[in-house]
Design a protein around this motif. Structure first.
Motif, short mmCIF file in Angstrom:
data_model
loop_
_atom_site.label_atom_id
_atom_site.label_comp_id
_atom_site.label_asym_id
_atom_site.label_seq_id
_atom_site.Cartn_x
_atom_site.Cartn_y
_atom_site.Cartn_z
N UNK A 188 11.34 0.87 1.52
CA UNK A 188 10.41 1.32 2.56
C UNK A 188 8.98 1.26 2.08
N UNK A 189 8.80 1.59 0.81
CA UNK A 189 7.47 1.52 0.20
C UNK A 189 6.99 0.07 0.17
N UNK A 190 7.91 -0.85 -0.15
CA UNK A 190 7.56 -2.28 -0.18
C UNK A 190 7.14 -2.73 1.22
N UNK A 195 2.66 -3.86 4.68
CA UNK A 195 2.07 -3.63 5.99
C UNK A 195 0.60 -3.23 5.84
N UNK A 196 0.32 -2.41 4.83
CA UNK A 196 -1.06 -1.97 4.57
C UNK A 196 -1.95 -3.18 4.25
N UNK A 197 -1.41 -4.08 3.39
CA UNK A 197 -2.16 -5.29 3.02
C UNK A 197 -2.41 -6.18 4.25
N UNK A 198 -1.49 -6.09 5.20
CA UNK A 198 -1.64 -6.90 6.43
C UNK A 198 -2.43 -6.16 7.52
N UNK A 199 -2.95 -4.99 7.18
CA UNK A 199 -3.84 -4.27 8.09
C UNK A 199 -3.16 -3.34 9.08
N UNK A 200 -1.87 -3.02 8.86
CA UNK A 200 -1.18 -2.08 9.76
C UNK A 200 -1.47 -0.65 9.31
N UNK A 201 -1.59 0.30 10.25
CA UNK A 201 -1.75 1.70 9.84
C UNK A 201 -0.46 2.25 9.22
N UNK A 238 4.53 -6.90 -4.19
CA UNK A 238 3.21 -6.51 -3.69
C UNK A 238 2.13 -7.49 -4.17
N UNK A 239 2.20 -7.84 -5.47
CA UNK A 239 1.24 -8.79 -6.05
C UNK A 239 1.41 -10.15 -5.38
#
Ligand code: KG4
Ligand code: ZN
Length: 364
Positions: A188-190, A195-201, A238-239
């Protein structure tokens, strides 16, 4: 089946119930969902959830891009009295009729767990009724049984949430064998970090999945890491995603289609990592009954991939019980209390509490 031991009993007026029965209050406050439920216990095969409520704190934490433990505890403290009052009303059960309390004791954020645990202990002490400190992951393991209690043992559970990723063999209550666990991020963290890197809240996992599903298969490929290791690892992903986003971004960032293509590649990589290891455990153990549980089990692509493992019979809880909820805590609390177990008032909150260390008294 063992009887209700020393639990106080209630007999519904009108004489419908001849067997002893207990109303149980269940609480969940391990992370960012405050939840309460009322269950009716008449025996191991007759446990019903008569009311439940879940209050998500996602909006409180969204601005910070993740759960702020201090804020989460305060929200639990604010929410619990209302939730408890509300579930009792919906269940038409008076506080005076509650005969036992189940509460999440761990694993989770200690400050959050303490709120639920303190509330449960206070109530149990005041009413002189037993309370049960429940393992949150054990709750997830049994969450499919809330909808359909007919479950044969052993089965494999793929627990995938914002904090946990593991494959557990469930042989019965308190009889677990760990086959794989993540050594870093949870699935879920992944999803959420990507999602954060793709601009999702925050939390973003479900939104990323929806975009990925609407796009379909992507020709972009992300590296598959630690395939041969026994456990899962998602931190490298993530990287890889950050690099992929940089590579795919034009001068104005990621365009709509490219963003969707990356989302699809991310989902595919996470699902592939989970299913690759799960399939290996299925093959090694010969156990074909699989429960997909935890917040990420709501993911359609994951459900499809798990169901396609040759020979696998998959169970997934209802959407309400995929994510954190009090009903699953009550269910395990009920199974344990029906076998005469209760927790001592000296029990403290446990931030770590590996589910494979759980035992049950009659384990051989
Ligand atoms: O079990 P849960 O409610 O809370 C924890 O114990 O962590 O799981 C929440 C996690 C979050 O990371 C959320 O983004 C993820 O489950 N999630 C999803 C989906 N729905 C929820 N991830 C991928 N696809 C989904 N459809
Ligand atoms: Zn959970």
């Amino acid at each position: 089946m063992q009887m209700l031991g020393s639990l106080p009993t209630n007999h519904k007026q009108g004489g419908h119930f001849h067997r002893p029965s207990v109303y149980m209050l269940a609480l969940e406050t391990s992370c960012d969902e405050s939840a309460a439920a009322v269950l009716h216990l008449r025996g191991e095969n007759d446990i019903s959830v008569i009311a439940e409520e879940i209050s998500s704190q996602a909006a409180v934490h969204e601005a910070y891009g993740g759960v702020v433990p201090e804020l989460a505890s305060r929200e639990h403290l604010r929410n619990l009295p209302y939730l408890v009052d509300s579930v009792l009303r919906s269940a038409s059960v008076r506080l005076a009729d509650i005969g036992a309390i189940a509460v999440t004791r761990g694993p989770g954020l200690v400050g959050c767990l303490l709120v639920g645990l303190g509330f449960a202990k206070g109530l149990a002490l005041a009413k002189n009724i037993p309370f049960l400190g429940v393992n949150h992951i054990e709750g997830h393991l049994f969450s499919c049984m809330l909808e359909d209690p007919a479950q044969s043992f052993p089965f494999l559970a793929l627990v995938v949430s914002g904090g946990h990723t593991e494959v557990v063999e469930v042989r019965g209550l308190g009889r677990y064998k760990l086959h794989a666990r993540t050594s870093d991020d949870a699935a879920g963290e992944a999803f959420d970090k990507s999602a954060h890197l793709l601009g999702f809240p925050y939390p973003g996992g479900a939104a990323l999945a929806a975009l990925a599903d609407s796009f379909g298969p992507s020709s972009l490929k992300l590296p598959r890491v630690m395939r041969e290791a026994p456990g899962f690892s998602f931190s490298g992903l993530k990287t890889a995603i950050a690099l992929k986003i940089k590579e795919e971004s034009g001068s104005h960032g990621l365009s709509g289609d490219r963003r969707a293509a990356v989302a699809s590649a991310v989902q595919e990589a996470i699902v592939d990592a989970l299913v690759f290891k799960l399939a290996k455990v299925v093959q090694e153990t010969g156990i074909r009954s699989v429960a997909l549980v935890g917040g990420v089990s709501a993911n359609r692509a994951l459900q499809k991939a798990v169901a396609s493992i040759p020979g696998v019979r998959m169970r997934v809880p209802s959407a309400l019980h995929c994510t954190d909820n009090a009903a699953m805590i009550g269910y395990v609390g009920a199974l344990r209390s029906l076998r005469g177990e209760k927790t001592d008032f000296s029990a403290s909150a446990l931030s770590r509490w590996p589910v494979e260390n759980m035992v049950f008294k009659d384990e051989t």
